[in-house]
Design a protein around this motif. Sequence first.
Motif, PDB file in Angstrom:
ATOM      1  N   THR A 167       0.831  -1.209   0.000  1.00  0.00           N
ATOM      2  CA  THR A 167       0.000   0.000   0.000  1.00  0.00           C
ATOM      3  C   THR A 167       0.863   1.256   0.000  1.00  0.00           C
ATOM      4  O   THR A 167       2.098   1.194   0.159  1.00  0.00           O
ATOM      5  CB  THR A 167      -0.914   0.018   1.232  1.00  0.00           C
ATOM      6  OG1 THR A 167      -0.088   0.120   2.416  1.00  0.00           O
ATOM      7  CG2 THR A 167      -1.753  -1.260   1.314  1.00  0.00           C
ATOM      8  N   ALA A 168       0.199   2.377  -0.134  1.00  0.00           N
ATOM      9  CA  ALA A 168       0.888   3.668  -0.046  1.00  0.00           C
ATOM     10  C   ALA A 168       1.599   3.807   1.301  1.00  0.00           C
ATOM     11  O   ALA A 168       2.676   4.408   1.385  1.00  0.00           O
ATOM     12  CB  ALA A 168      -0.108   4.802  -0.238  1.00  0.00           C
ATOM     13  N   GLU A 169       1.022   3.235   2.329  1.00  0.00           N
ATOM     14  CA  GLU A 169       1.634   3.294   3.659  1.00  0.00           C
ATOM     15  C   GLU A 169       2.984   2.591   3.676  1.00  0.00           C
ATOM     16  O   GLU A 169       3.923   3.033   4.342  1.00  0.00           O
ATOM     17  CB  GLU A 169       0.697   2.667   4.688  1.00  0.00           C
ATOM     18  CG  GLU A 169       1.187   2.789   6.120  1.00  0.00           C
ATOM     19  CD  GLU A 169       0.200   2.213   7.129  1.00  0.00           C
ATOM     20  OE1 GLU A 169       0.567   2.123   8.315  1.00  0.00           O
ATOM     21  OE2 GLU A 169      -0.927   1.871   6.711  1.00  0.00           O
ATOM     22  N   ASP A 170       3.107   1.486   2.931  1.00  0.00           N
ATOM     23  CA  ASP A 170       4.388   0.779   2.858  1.00  0.00           C
ATOM     24  C   ASP A 170       5.431   1.623   2.136  1.00  0.00           C
ATOM     25  O   ASP A 170       6.619   1.591   2.482  1.00  0.00           O
ATOM     26  CB  ASP A 170       4.217  -0.559   2.140  1.00  0.00           C
ATOM     27  CG  ASP A 170       3.335  -1.528   2.900  1.00  0.00           C
ATOM     28  OD1 ASP A 170       3.614  -1.769   4.089  1.00  0.00           O
ATOM     29  OD2 ASP A 170       2.362  -2.042   2.312  1.00  0.00           O
ATOM     30  N   VAL A 172       5.461   4.990   1.891  1.00  0.00           N
ATOM     31  CA  VAL A 172       5.808   6.103   2.779  1.00  0.00           C
ATOM     32  C   VAL A 172       6.750   5.619   3.875  1.00  0.00           C
ATOM     33  O   VAL A 172       7.754   6.255   4.191  1.00  0.00           O
ATOM     34  CB  VAL A 172       4.538   6.726   3.389  1.00  0.00           C
ATOM     35  CG1 VAL A 172       4.901   7.696   4.515  1.00  0.00           C
ATOM     36  CG2 VAL A 172       3.723   7.428   2.310  1.00  0.00           C
ATOM     37  N   GLY A 174       8.539   4.689   7.357  1.00  0.00           N
ATOM     38  CA  GLY A 174       8.717   5.336   8.649  1.00  0.00           C
ATOM     39  C   GLY A 174       9.806   4.614   9.421  1.00  0.00           C
ATOM     40  O   GLY A 174      10.721   4.028   8.832  1.00  0.00           O
ATOM     41  N   ASP A 210      -0.641   8.547  -5.685  1.00  0.00           N
ATOM     42  CA  ASP A 210      -1.315   8.768  -4.409  1.00  0.00           C
ATOM     43  C   ASP A 210      -0.819  10.088  -3.818  1.00  0.00           C
ATOM     44  O   ASP A 210       0.396  10.332  -3.729  1.00  0.00           O
ATOM     45  CB  ASP A 210      -1.011   7.611  -3.454  1.00  0.00           C
ATOM     46  CG  ASP A 210      -1.700   7.751  -2.121  1.00  0.00           C
ATOM     47  OD1 ASP A 210      -2.790   7.209  -1.956  1.00  0.00           O
ATOM     48  OD2 ASP A 210      -1.127   8.428  -1.234  1.00  0.00           O
ATOM     49  N   THR A 212      -0.675  11.246  -0.833  1.00  0.00           N
ATOM     50  CA  THR A 212       0.148  11.140   0.369  1.00  0.00           C
ATOM     51  C   THR A 212       1.576  10.769   0.012  1.00  0.00           C
ATOM     52  O   THR A 212       2.533  11.342   0.537  1.00  0.00           O
ATOM     53  CB  THR A 212      -0.436  10.088   1.330  1.00  0.00           C
ATOM     54  OG1 THR A 212      -1.766  10.459   1.694  1.00  0.00           O
ATOM     55  CG2 THR A 212       0.415   9.964   2.582  1.00  0.00           C
ATOM     56  N   VAL A 213       1.720   9.815  -0.904  1.00  0.00           N
ATOM     57  CA  VAL A 213       3.059   9.421  -1.344  1.00  0.00           C
ATOM     58  C   VAL A 213       3.759  10.597  -2.009  1.00  0.00           C
ATOM     59  O   VAL A 213       4.940  10.868  -1.746  1.00  0.00           O
ATOM     60  CB  VAL A 213       2.987   8.217  -2.302  1.00  0.00           C
ATOM     61  CG1 VAL A 213       4.362   7.921  -2.909  1.00  0.00           C
ATOM     62  CG2 VAL A 213       2.459   6.983  -1.580  1.00  0.00           C
TER      63      VAL A 213
END
Length: 467
Positions: A167-170, A172, A174, A210, A212-213
């Motif tokens: 996903t986009a979270e992956d 991004v 952290g 995306d 956010t990305v």
Amino acid sequence: MAFQHGVTGRENPTSVIAASTSEMVAVYVGTAPINMTKERKVNDPVLCYSYSEAVEAMGYLKDFENYTLCEAIDAHFSKFGSAPIVLINVLDPETHKAETAEAETITKENGKFTIKKTGVIPETVTIEGQTNLNFQFDDDGYLVIIGTIPGETVSVTYSFLKPSMVTAEDIVGGIDTNTGDEKGLECIENIFPKYRVIPNLVLAPKFSTDSTVAAVLETKASKINGHFQGFAICDIDTKTTRKYADVPGIKENNNLNSTYLSAFWPMVALGTLKYHMSTQIACIIQALAAENDGVPFKSPSNKSLKADSAVLADGTPVLLGVNKANYLNSNGIGTALNFIGGWKSWGNYASCFPAVTDPKDAFIASRLMFNFLNNTLVTTFWQKVDEPTNKVLINTIVDSCNIWLNGLTNQGQILGGRVEFREEDNPTTSLVAGKISIRVFYTPPLPAQQIEFLKEIDVKYFDTLFQ
């Protein structure tokens, strides 16, 4: 001083130091078929100067939709011949995977048993009644079982990569709270300490659609390791944005507005392979810099793409005339144009245009040149940090910079530049705090994006009728 008898000598440091410039490096964060590799690189930057290095580290399949780093490998090494690149894979075979729901029957073909599915993780394969199995991958990425197995069919179970779970979270990423390790785009901070190369261009093809990305790409690019400046290149989604007239609105809705970020639409294709424009633009920027000793003073606009069409994600052709392409450009969006000389990139502006018109920020070429200036000054004069603040230090910095800028001017890579140490820029309160400020005047050439010919009749030429 110790007693000396005879001839001795001492050495003084050179009063001028050479500029420490570096090559243009493109960094990609995405997914790779690492089930095909011996070492599973996850959230670990890998520097690659060749196709073989990249394939060995990441694996390779012509499935750019699922494995976005393969698109970068293909474009840089097979199509443009531009390097180096840094690849950061976020697809983790420990989490982004699935298992066969039930045993699968494989039939022997040409004396071999082949699992005709990509992404199979070899160590998870089990065959009823068989142990000590060996495997190899064929050119299609299918797993071939090596060894003598009786019978014409076997029953197998296995796990396989599922890139759709990324996903986009992956991307991004952290900081891992358990280990403290960086993940996703956060890994960019590790590139310079690990390889001593500056991540000049930052991309995440497919995922950068995306918002956010894209925002994190821009943030990471604008300040790397607290000192370096990079440039992010993103794409506007062609799955949902199918008409050119809708693209500027999507750009605004996604808040794509920064001097450190450029945006492109649509995709391009060469034969059956589709590429995000961000990838090919990065290749062009890198190739242009390499042709000019690492100085990125030329715009990537109006340069040849490795493409025979512009397309949407589903392969639908997109054909823009100059007027439509210029409409996108006027909104700070780059595109592809087939007008004169084949398929070319088209667009000079960073995404901050038209809200920002300062040429330092608005043009891609000038932003790259100011990044180049900043990064060169950092790497060149880091050795002088904590030296005594005296005339020797000031003269060394000023003279070295001016000699370097004069060289860039003579090469036509800048229009001019100079460095000054001014009293008004250095109040006593700053000097006693150990801070000095050096002013740099610097003008890179801007792209001649409009060439106008003024045409008129000169009546004097009627005189030739009587000669």
